[in-house]
Motif scaffolding. Sequence first.
Motif, PDB file in Angstrom:
ATOM      1  N   GLU A  16      -0.479  -4.328 -12.928  1.00  0.00           N
ATOM      2  CA  GLU A  16      -0.080  -4.096 -11.541  1.00  0.00           C
ATOM      3  C   GLU A  16      -1.308  -4.044 -10.639  1.00  0.00           C
ATOM      4  O   GLU A  16      -1.334  -4.658  -9.565  1.00  0.00           O
ATOM      5  CB  GLU A  16       0.715  -2.795 -11.464  1.00  0.00           C
ATOM      6  CG  GLU A  16       1.429  -2.558 -10.150  1.00  0.00           C
ATOM      7  CD  GLU A  16       2.364  -1.363 -10.232  1.00  0.00           C
ATOM      8  OE1 GLU A  16       3.588  -1.566 -10.291  1.00  0.00           O
ATOM      9  OE2 GLU A  16       1.844  -0.215 -10.256  1.00  0.00           O
ATOM     10  N   ARG A  17      -2.334  -3.317 -11.073  1.00  0.00           N
ATOM     11  CA  ARG A  17      -3.556  -3.185 -10.268  1.00  0.00           C
ATOM     12  C   ARG A  17      -4.303  -4.512 -10.173  1.00  0.00           C
ATOM     13  O   ARG A  17      -4.691  -4.938  -9.073  1.00  0.00           O
ATOM     14  CB  ARG A  17      -4.466  -2.116 -10.872  1.00  0.00           C
ATOM     15  CG  ARG A  17      -5.833  -2.015 -10.201  1.00  0.00           C
ATOM     16  CD  ARG A  17      -6.646  -0.872 -10.770  1.00  0.00           C
ATOM     17  NE  ARG A  17      -6.875  -1.004 -12.200  1.00  0.00           N
ATOM     18  CZ  ARG A  17      -7.830  -1.760 -12.744  1.00  0.00           C
ATOM     19  NH1 ARG A  17      -8.644  -2.474 -11.971  1.00  0.00           N
ATOM     20  NH2 ARG A  17      -7.988  -1.816 -14.057  1.00  0.00           N
ATOM     21  N   LEU A  18      -4.497  -5.184 -11.293  1.00  0.00           N
ATOM     22  CA  LEU A  18      -5.257  -6.429 -11.289  1.00  0.00           C
ATOM     23  C   LEU A  18      -4.545  -7.532 -10.507  1.00  0.00           C
ATOM     24  O   LEU A  18      -5.187  -8.335  -9.822  1.00  0.00           O
ATOM     25  CB  LEU A  18      -5.514  -6.897 -12.717  1.00  0.00           C
ATOM     26  CG  LEU A  18      -6.467  -6.032 -13.544  1.00  0.00           C
ATOM     27  CD1 LEU A  18      -6.561  -6.562 -14.975  1.00  0.00           C
ATOM     28  CD2 LEU A  18      -7.854  -6.000 -12.915  1.00  0.00           C
ATOM     29  N   ALA A 105       3.761  -1.245  -4.168  1.00  0.00           N
ATOM     30  CA  ALA A 105       4.322  -1.998  -3.040  1.00  0.00           C
ATOM     31  C   ALA A 105       3.626  -3.343  -2.875  1.00  0.00           C
ATOM     32  O   ALA A 105       4.271  -4.360  -2.599  1.00  0.00           O
ATOM     33  CB  ALA A 105       4.218  -1.183  -1.760  1.00  0.00           C
ATOM     34  N   ARG A 106       2.307  -3.357  -3.057  1.00  0.00           N
ATOM     35  CA  ARG A 106       1.579  -4.620  -2.907  1.00  0.00           C
ATOM     36  C   ARG A 106       1.919  -5.593  -4.023  1.00  0.00           C
ATOM     37  O   ARG A 106       2.012  -6.808  -3.792  1.00  0.00           O
ATOM     38  CB  ARG A 106       0.074  -4.343  -2.852  1.00  0.00           C
ATOM     39  CG  ARG A 106      -0.384  -3.791  -1.515  1.00  0.00           C
ATOM     40  CD  ARG A 106      -1.843  -3.387  -1.529  1.00  0.00           C
ATOM     41  NE  ARG A 106      -2.041  -2.144  -2.290  1.00  0.00           N
ATOM     42  CZ  ARG A 106      -3.240  -1.587  -2.491  1.00  0.00           C
ATOM     43  NH1 ARG A 106      -4.324  -2.192  -2.030  1.00  0.00           N
ATOM     44  NH2 ARG A 106      -3.341  -0.459  -3.145  1.00  0.00           N
ATOM     45  N   PHE A 107       2.137  -5.081  -5.220  1.00  0.00           N
ATOM     46  CA  PHE A 107       2.542  -5.975  -6.297  1.00  0.00           C
ATOM     47  C   PHE A 107       3.917  -6.572  -6.018  1.00  0.00           C
ATOM     48  O   PHE A 107       4.110  -7.789  -6.143  1.00  0.00           O
ATOM     49  CB  PHE A 107       2.570  -5.244  -7.646  1.00  0.00           C
ATOM     50  CG  PHE A 107       3.350  -6.005  -8.676  1.00  0.00           C
ATOM     51  CD1 PHE A 107       2.849  -7.198  -9.200  1.00  0.00           C
ATOM     52  CD2 PHE A 107       4.618  -5.583  -9.078  1.00  0.00           C
ATOM     53  CE1 PHE A 107       3.589  -7.935 -10.123  1.00  0.00           C
ATOM     54  CE2 PHE A 107       5.356  -6.316  -9.992  1.00  0.00           C
ATOM     55  CZ  PHE A 107       4.834  -7.497 -10.519  1.00  0.00           C
ATOM     56  N   VAL A 108       4.892  -5.727  -5.653  1.00  0.00           N
ATOM     57  CA  VAL A 108       6.244  -6.236  -5.414  1.00  0.00           C
ATOM     58  C   VAL A 108       6.245  -7.224  -4.256  1.00  0.00           C
ATOM     59  O   VAL A 108       6.904  -8.268  -4.310  1.00  0.00           O
ATOM     60  CB  VAL A 108       7.222  -5.077  -5.155  1.00  0.00           C
ATOM     61  CG1 VAL A 108       8.599  -5.611  -4.783  1.00  0.00           C
ATOM     62  CG2 VAL A 108       7.327  -4.177  -6.386  1.00  0.00           C
ATOM     63  N   ALA A 164       5.869  -3.737   4.911  1.00  0.00           N
ATOM     64  CA  ALA A 164       5.375  -2.537   5.589  1.00  0.00           C
ATOM     65  C   ALA A 164       4.733  -1.574   4.600  1.00  0.00           C
ATOM     66  O   ALA A 164       3.658  -1.008   4.861  1.00  0.00           O
ATOM     67  CB  ALA A 164       6.514  -1.854   6.337  1.00  0.00           C
ATOM     68  N   CYS A 165       5.373  -1.385   3.445  1.00  0.00           N
ATOM     69  CA  CYS A 165       4.822  -0.475   2.434  1.00  0.00           C
ATOM     70  C   CYS A 165       3.524  -1.018   1.851  1.00  0.00           C
ATOM     71  O   CYS A 165       2.588  -0.262   1.566  1.00  0.00           O
ATOM     72  CB  CYS A 165       5.849  -0.227   1.341  1.00  0.00           C
ATOM     73  SG  CYS A 165       7.261   0.780   1.864  1.00  0.00           S
ATOM     74  N   ALA A 166       3.454  -2.330   1.671  1.00  0.00           N
ATOM     75  CA  ALA A 166       2.219  -2.941   1.166  1.00  0.00           C
ATOM     76  C   ALA A 166       1.077  -2.716   2.157  1.00  0.00           C
ATOM     77  O   ALA A 166      -0.060  -2.414   1.767  1.00  0.00           O
ATOM     78  CB  ALA A 166       2.430  -4.431   0.914  1.00  0.00           C
ATOM     79  N   ASP A 167       1.360  -2.857   3.444  1.00  0.00           N
ATOM     80  CA  ASP A 167       0.338  -2.613   4.462  1.00  0.00           C
ATOM     81  C   ASP A 167      -0.120  -1.160   4.433  1.00  0.00           C
ATOM     82  O   ASP A 167      -1.310  -0.864   4.589  1.00  0.00           O
ATOM     83  CB  ASP A 167       0.881  -2.957   5.851  1.00  0.00           C
ATOM     84  CG  ASP A 167       1.015  -4.459   6.079  1.00  0.00           C
ATOM     85  OD1 ASP A 167       0.448  -5.237   5.278  1.00  0.00           O
ATOM     86  OD2 ASP A 167       1.703  -4.846   7.046  1.00  0.00           O
ATOM     87  N   MET A 168       0.822  -0.240   4.243  1.00  0.00           N
ATOM     88  CA  MET A 168       0.455   1.177   4.173  1.00  0.00           C
ATOM     89  C   MET A 168      -0.419   1.467   2.971  1.00  0.00           C
ATOM     90  O   MET A 168      -1.386   2.230   3.058  1.00  0.00           O
ATOM     91  CB  MET A 168       1.720   2.034   4.130  1.00  0.00           C
ATOM     92  CG  MET A 168       2.466   2.114   5.436  1.00  0.00           C
ATOM     93  SD  MET A 168       3.913   3.211   5.347  1.00  0.00           S
ATOM     94  CE  MET A 168       3.121   4.797   4.993  1.00  0.00           C
ATOM     95  N   ALA A 172      -4.215   2.877   3.194  1.00  0.00           N
ATOM     96  CA  ALA A 172      -4.559   4.139   2.532  1.00  0.00           C
ATOM     97  C   ALA A 172      -5.746   3.966   1.597  1.00  0.00           C
ATOM     98  O   ALA A 172      -6.625   4.832   1.519  1.00  0.00           O
ATOM     99  CB  ALA A 172      -3.354   4.664   1.761  1.00  0.00           C
ATOM    100  N   GLU A 173      -5.788   2.835   0.886  1.00  0.00           N
ATOM    101  CA  GLU A 173      -6.914   2.587  -0.011  1.00  0.00           C
ATOM    102  C   GLU A 173      -8.200   2.381   0.782  1.00  0.00           C
ATOM    103  O   GLU A 173      -9.279   2.817   0.365  1.00  0.00           O
ATOM    104  CB  GLU A 173      -6.638   1.360  -0.873  1.00  0.00           C
ATOM    105  CG  GLU A 173      -7.711   1.125  -1.918  1.00  0.00           C
ATOM    106  CD  GLU A 173      -7.505  -0.175  -2.696  1.00  0.00           C
ATOM    107  OE1 GLU A 173      -8.304  -0.437  -3.608  1.00  0.00           O
ATOM    108  OE2 GLU A 173      -6.555  -0.923  -2.370  1.00  0.00           O
TER     109      GLU A 173
END
Length: 227
Positions: A16-18, A105-108, A164-168, A172-173
Motif C-alpha cells: 500500500e505504501r510503495l 485513501a491515496r492507494f484506493v 478528497a481523502c487522498a488530498d488530505m 497531512a504527510e
Amino acid sequence: MARSEAARTALLDAAERLFVQAGISQVSDRKVAEAAGNTNHSAVGYYFGGREGLLRALLTRHLSVLEEPRRVMFERSDSLLDDVRALVVPVTDTLAGLPRPTWRARFVSQAMHHPAATGLLHGMAAQAPTATLVIRSVVTRLDHLPRDIVRGRATLMTHIVMSACADMEELAERDGRPPRWHAAGDFLSDSIAGMLAAPVSRRPDPPGEGGGDEERPSRPGGDAPPA
C-alpha cells in the motif's frame, strides 16, 4: 496474530505504501517483499498468488472494513443525507483509525485509475453488498430527477470522496498536521447530498453534438462497489 497472518499483513502494508510512493505499475513484487522485511523474494506469489491477488487483497481489506459500519448506519437511514453518510462516514472514520501516516485513501484513489485494479473492483460488488443497497436507495429517493443525471451523479460520489481523502492524506504527510477526518466526513456528506439533489440544467446540444447518439453517464459504478 499467527506468523503467516503477520507476514501477510506486513506485505499488504508495504505494498500500500510503495504503490502510493512510486505507482502500482512501478513497484516489483520483490520490492514489496523486501520492504515488508520478508527474506523470501517470492513472498507475494506465495501469499497472494501474484500481483493480481495482492491488489485484490488490498481492495478487499479496504471494502470489508467498511461493510459493518455501513450496514448499521444504513439501517437507521431515513433521508438522502443519511444514505450519503452511510457511504462516506465509514470511509473517513476508518482512515481516522489507521496509524499515521495513512496511505489507504491515496492507494484506493490510484487503484480507481489503474486498469488492473479497476477491473478487479468491477468484480467485487459482493464484497460490499450494503453499498449496493445504499446506491439503490439514493436512486429511488431522487426519482423526480432524470435517471441518467442521478446515475452520473452517483458515479461521481466515490471519486469525490476518495480524491478528497487522498488530498488530505498527502497534505497531512507534507505538513505533519493530523487530518480532521470526522469533520471531513460531515463536510463531504453534506456537499455530496447537495450535489445529488441539485437542480438539473439542460442546454441544447451544439450542432453536430448529442442528439440520439448522446452518450449517457454509466450506471452507479457499474459493477464496482463505492469505495
